[in-house]
Motif scaffolding. Structure first.
Motif, short mmCIF file in Angstrom:
data_model
loop_
_atom_site.label_atom_id
_atom_site.label_comp_id
_atom_site.label_asym_id
_atom_site.label_seq_id
_atom_site.Cartn_x
_atom_site.Cartn_y
_atom_site.Cartn_z
N TYR A 1 -59.30 14.00 28.43
CA TYR A 1 -60.09 14.61 27.34
C TYR A 1 -60.17 16.12 27.44
O TYR A 1 -60.76 16.75 26.59
CB TYR A 1 -61.50 14.01 27.30
CG TYR A 1 -62.21 13.98 28.63
CD1 TYR A 1 -62.82 15.12 29.13
CD2 TYR A 1 -62.24 12.81 29.40
CE1 TYR A 1 -63.46 15.09 30.37
CE2 TYR A 1 -62.87 12.78 30.63
CZ TYR A 1 -63.47 13.92 31.11
OH TYR A 1 -64.08 13.89 32.33
N LYS A 2 -59.60 16.70 28.50
CA LYS A 2 -59.63 18.17 28.64
C LYS A 2 -58.40 18.73 27.93
O LYS A 2 -58.35 18.71 26.70
CB LYS A 2 -59.74 18.54 30.11
CG LYS A 2 -61.12 18.15 30.66
CD LYS A 2 -61.29 18.31 32.15
CE LYS A 2 -62.71 17.91 32.55
NZ LYS A 2 -62.86 17.68 33.99
N ASP B 1 -66.11 14.26 42.25
CA ASP B 1 -65.15 14.12 43.35
C ASP B 1 -65.87 14.15 44.70
O ASP B 1 -65.54 13.41 45.62
CB ASP B 1 -64.09 15.22 43.29
CG ASP B 1 -63.30 15.18 42.00
OD1 ASP B 1 -63.92 15.11 40.93
OD2 ASP B 1 -62.05 15.21 42.05
N THR C 1 -62.95 9.12 37.55
CA THR C 1 -63.61 8.85 38.83
C THR C 1 -63.32 7.43 39.30
O THR C 1 -63.18 7.17 40.51
CB THR C 1 -65.13 9.12 38.73
OG1 THR C 1 -65.34 10.41 38.18
CG2 THR C 1 -65.79 9.07 40.10
N HIS D 1 -57.87 19.36 35.71
CA HIS D 1 -57.67 20.68 35.10
C HIS D 1 -56.22 21.13 35.15
O HIS D 1 -55.92 22.28 34.84
CB HIS D 1 -58.58 21.71 35.77
CG HIS D 1 -60.00 21.58 35.31
ND1 HIS D 1 -60.53 22.35 34.31
CD2 HIS D 1 -60.97 20.70 35.67
CE1 HIS D 1 -61.78 21.98 34.08
NE2 HIS D 1 -62.08 20.98 34.90
C1 LIG Z 1 -63.82 16.69 34.40
C2 LIG Z 1 -63.71 16.28 35.81
C3 LIG Z 1 -64.21 15.05 36.25
C4 LIG Z 1 -64.96 14.11 35.32
O1 LIG Z 1 -64.89 12.80 35.77
P1 LIG Z 1 -64.98 11.56 34.76
O2 LIG Z 1 -64.78 10.41 35.65
O3 LIG Z 1 -63.90 11.74 33.73
O4 LIG Z 1 -66.32 11.59 34.12
C5 LIG Z 1 -64.03 14.71 37.58
N1 LIG Z 1 -63.39 15.54 38.44
C6 LIG Z 1 -62.89 16.74 38.04
C7 LIG Z 1 -62.18 17.61 39.02
C8 LIG Z 1 -63.06 17.15 36.73
O5 LIG Z 1 -62.60 18.33 36.34
#
Ligand SMILES: *Cc1c(COP(=O)(O)O)cnc(C)c1O
Length: 432
Positions: free
Chosen positions: A247-248, A140, A110, A225
């Motif tokens: 981390y995904k 987002d 983010t 993703h």
């Molecule tokens: C997992 C994910 C996030 C998570 O945001 P972090 O800043 O890593 O906590 C944000 N946007 C999308 C589309 C996600 O899939």
């Protein structure tokens, strides 16, 4: 639809695993255990990827160098920390189909999204709108809405949210095109997920970029993703920027340092506004500690802080595995594995005449999705998923009615998919 010659018995899954060229990669990861000590069927790599067994050694190396060298480790560690993030540049560039100058690992997702919008969302009175998916990942949505307000615009006139047509779950390419066609002159930024986190729909990133650029819009993608899931060609497709977390599908561990892409065409745009920090400053003079910021060329120029070496060490452990496995081979297996999952789920719908008990909302076409299938369970879904969790299945439930599962080609097997579907069918039987 069974173009691959799938069969429904377990022996088919066993045979597929036996001839899977990537089968040994499973051994490189640690699988969570059930309460009874058995191995979970882990289908949640889209949420948190598994730990590579080598991660501990990569971390231990940095702890050891820190213990022995203290601050000198910045320059004298086995892998000096000062340029440590560069150890990931080539692998990251290869992974997302970019040039080295276009990528950097830094911050978290983010944060990077905001940094990119600060530079690339430059609204004017006439061209101020942002196009997003309705129901995009909350972070987002918050980021985009706060940027619009930060620039003094309001959501009602500056935010365009794309929704599926009535009765449909996914967006059609034509819908995206027609919004760009109709409102292109007012659109400052098009920001889509490479793969929608809720539905698993993959977007035509090349097409969106082409259409957006034709109308003078900036185009960016959130690849949370998509990175490590799809085969990406960011340089060729040409978006202005992209961001993702590690981390995904990338297995960098919870909260791992994230990734960022800035297209080469902006690599030397020195007058592009940006929020600056010392790690983005020209590395040749960074330690002269002067008062004036001079950006590094390319994506590195957007760095703010010196990154967490421990976190990057884990990411290196995973990226070394990705490099060896190769995204092309992973994607080939992924298309098969997810199609096999879809095949078995469709068999339940046919055999059990339970056609209303669940539906798959993810697109059927392999090129419109990644590894994940999103299963909508209109009745008792939550209870069903809790039962599955108690029976060793790790997937993830999203309110109000969606169960998301992703067979990950790096460490999941055909037998994982088979076992999941067996238990899923049993769980449905409970609800009948
Ligand atoms: C997992 C994910 C996030 C998570 O945001 P972090 O800043 O890593 O906590 C944000 N946007 C999308 C589309 C996600 O899939």
């Amino acid at each position: 639809m069974n173009d691959f010659g799938f069969q429904s018995g377990e022996d088919f899954a066993i045979a597929m695993d036996a001839r899977d060229p990537l089968r040994n990669y499973r051994e490189l990861f640690l699988f969570p255990k059930t309460a009874g000590g058995g191995e979970c069927v882990y289908l949640c790599g889209h949420s948190l990827g598994l730990q590579p067994k080598t991660a501990a050694a990569y971390i231990a190396q940095e702890l050891k160098d820190w213990a022995q060298l203290g601050v000198e480790g910045h320059f004298r560690a086995t892998n000096p920390w000062m340029p440590y993030h560069k150890l990931l540049t080539e692998q990251t560039a290869t992974l997302v189909g970019a040039k080295a100058i276009e990528v950097v690992v830094m911050n978290s997702l983010t944060v990077n999204l905001h940094l990119m919008m600060i530079s690339f969302y430059r609204p004017t009175a006439l061209k101020h709108k942002i196009v997003v998916e309705r129901g995009a990942f909350p972070s987002d949505q918050y980021a985009v809405k706060s940027q619009i307000r930060f620039h003094g615009f309001d959501l009602a006139s500056s935010l365009i949210e794309l929704s599926p047509l009535p009765g449909e779950s996914c967006l059609r390419d034509e819908q995206i095109e027609s919004v760009i066609e109709d409102s292109g002159d007012e659109i400052a930024l098009i920001l889509l997920g490479g793969v929608n986190y809720a539905t698993g729909q993959a977007f035509d990133m090349a097409g969106v970029t082409r259409a957006g650029h034709a109308r003078g819009c900036v185009v960016g993608f959130d690849l949370a993703h998509a990175a490590g899931n799809l085969q990406l060609k960011l340089h060729e497709w040409g978006p202005d920027f992209a961001v993702w977390c590690s981390y995904k599908y990338l297995n960098g561990g919870p909260g791992c340092v994230a990734g960022c892409f800035v297209h080469e065409r902006h690599a030397h745009s020195w007058d592009l506004g940006r929020f600056a920090g010392w790690w983005g400053h020209d590395e040749r003079t960074r330690f002269e500690m002067g008062p004036d910021f001079r950006a590094m060329p390319g994506a590195e120029g957007w760095q703010l802080s010196n990154p967490s070496i421990i976190s990057l060490a884990v990411l290196r452990a995973s990226m070394d595995i990705f490099e060896e496995a190769g995204m092309d081979r992973l994607r080939t297996k992924s298309v098969m594995l997810t199609s096999y999952l879809e095949f078995l789920l469709n068999e339940i719908l046919l055999n059990h005449k339970s056609s209303s008990s669940f539906s798959i909302v993810t697109p059927r076409e392999s090129d419109r999705r990644g590894a994940q299938l999103s299963i909508r369970i209109p009745k008792n879904g939550r209870t069903l998923c809790e039962w599955l969790t108690q029976h060793g299945i790790v997937g993830d439930w999203r309110e109000p009615d969606t169960f998301r599962i992703a067979p990950v080609p790096l460490y999941n097997s055909y037998q994982d998919v088979f076992r999941f579907v067996q238990r899923f069918a049993a769980a449905l039987g409970l609800g009948e």
